[in-house]
Design a protein around this motif. Structure first.
Motif, short mmCIF file in Angstrom:
data_model
loop_
_atom_site.label_atom_id
_atom_site.label_comp_id
_atom_site.label_asym_id
_atom_site.label_seq_id
_atom_site.Cartn_x
_atom_site.Cartn_y
_atom_site.Cartn_z
N SER A 197 -36.28 -4.45 117.48
CA SER A 197 -35.58 -5.70 117.10
C SER A 197 -36.14 -6.32 115.83
CB SER A 197 -35.66 -6.71 118.25
OG SER A 197 -37.00 -7.00 118.59
N GLY A 198 -37.43 -6.12 115.57
CA GLY A 198 -38.00 -6.68 114.35
C GLY A 198 -37.52 -5.97 113.10
N SER A 199 -37.56 -4.64 113.12
CA SER A 199 -37.13 -3.85 111.96
C SER A 199 -35.64 -3.50 112.02
CB SER A 199 -37.95 -2.55 111.89
OG SER A 199 -39.33 -2.83 111.79
N GLY A 200 -35.06 -3.55 113.20
CA GLY A 200 -33.67 -3.14 113.39
C GLY A 200 -32.67 -3.77 112.44
N PRO A 201 -32.75 -5.10 112.19
CA PRO A 201 -31.75 -5.70 111.29
C PRO A 201 -31.70 -5.04 109.92
CG PRO A 201 -32.86 -7.42 112.52
CD PRO A 201 -33.58 -6.14 112.84
N ALA A 202 -32.84 -4.60 109.40
CA ALA A 202 -32.84 -3.95 108.07
C ALA A 202 -32.02 -2.67 108.09
CB ALA A 202 -34.27 -3.65 107.64
N TYR A 203 -32.11 -1.91 109.18
CA TYR A 203 -31.32 -0.70 109.30
C TYR A 203 -29.83 -1.02 109.42
CZ TYR A 203 -35.67 1.83 110.08
OH TYR A 203 -36.91 2.37 109.93
N VAL A 204 -29.50 -2.10 110.14
CA VAL A 204 -28.10 -2.51 110.27
C VAL A 204 -27.55 -2.94 108.91
CG1 VAL A 204 -26.51 -4.13 111.36
CG2 VAL A 204 -28.39 -3.15 112.69
N PHE A 205 -28.36 -3.71 108.16
CA PHE A 205 -27.92 -4.13 106.82
C PHE A 205 -27.66 -2.90 105.93
CE2 PHE A 205 -30.76 -8.10 107.44
CZ PHE A 205 -29.79 -8.68 108.26
#
Length: 217
Positions: A173-181
């Motif tokens: 969840s911490g790094s996940g948003p960067a992959y989604v972006f």
């Protein structure tokens, strides 16, 4: 809403800003929230934006019974803890500094047991985050509920049984948003390469990911 809880933020960056805003929206009063920020410009920004009382030193802000949220950068945590003035487990401490083990924080605080480690993520900035929580020894069930209320002001929360698993929380969840972006960017770029104008392709990509996430939920 009558909430018997006072919260002091040590550090006035983006996450503290988001949490203060979320707590005010959830029913906290400005009198229940205080912030400590050494940077004068950041301190004035918080005070002007939310009308909360802001200080340049932790010792001026803390009172027995306050819940203390360490919202400084990981590299600043050691110094912030040592100069915080916290002692004798007088306050519940919540740390949102990534990668800082509670054992280290306890040592910097001169021996401490009432601590919770939290890993929020960047969607918390718009009230749509998710936070992993781990409670150290000495934290009571009512204190866990208080932590849920504070971090829940910017999204949902989940308890993690072992602190070692907080690394996995950071990865997902911490790094996940960067992959989604990144995925959204690639999806939009693919649409543009097939002839769509950039704004249309961007909207299609964002709405597709947003809708898919809602469907998955």
């Amino acid at each position: 809403m009558n909430i018997a809880m006072n919260v002091v933020f040590i550090g006035g960056g983006n996450m503290a800003d988001a949490l203060i805003g979320g707590l005010l929206k959830s029913g906290f009063s400005v009198q229940q929230l205080r912030a400590v920020e050494i940077d004068g410009a950041a301190r004035r920004r918080l005070a002007d934006k939310y009308r909360v009382e802001c200080f340049d030193e932790s010792r001026k802000a803390l009172r027995p019974g306050d819940i203390v949220v360490f919202a400084v950068k990981p590299q600043q945590m050691k110094e912030a803890a040592r100069f915080s003035g916290l002692k004798e487990n007088a306050n519940l401490v919540i740390s949102i500094a990534a990668g800082i083990a509670l054992a280290s924080l306890a040592r910097w605080l001169g021996g401490y047991a009432r601590m919770i480690r939290a890993m929020p993520n960047t969607p918390a900035l718009i009230g749509a985050g998710v936070t992993g929580l781990f409670a150290f020894a000495g934290v009571s069930e009512p204190e866990k509920r208080q932590a849920e209320m504070i971090l829940g002001a910017v999204g949902s929360t989940v308890w993690i049984p072992e602190e070692a698993q907080m690394d996995a929380v950071t990865a997902v969840s911490g790094s996940g948003p960067a992959y989604v972006f990144w995925f959204i960017e690639q999806l939009a770029a693919a649409g543009a390469s097939l002839g769509l104008d950039q704004e249309t392709s961007k909207k299609l990509a964002i709405e597709t990911v947003l809708g898919s996430a809602r469907l998955a939920a």
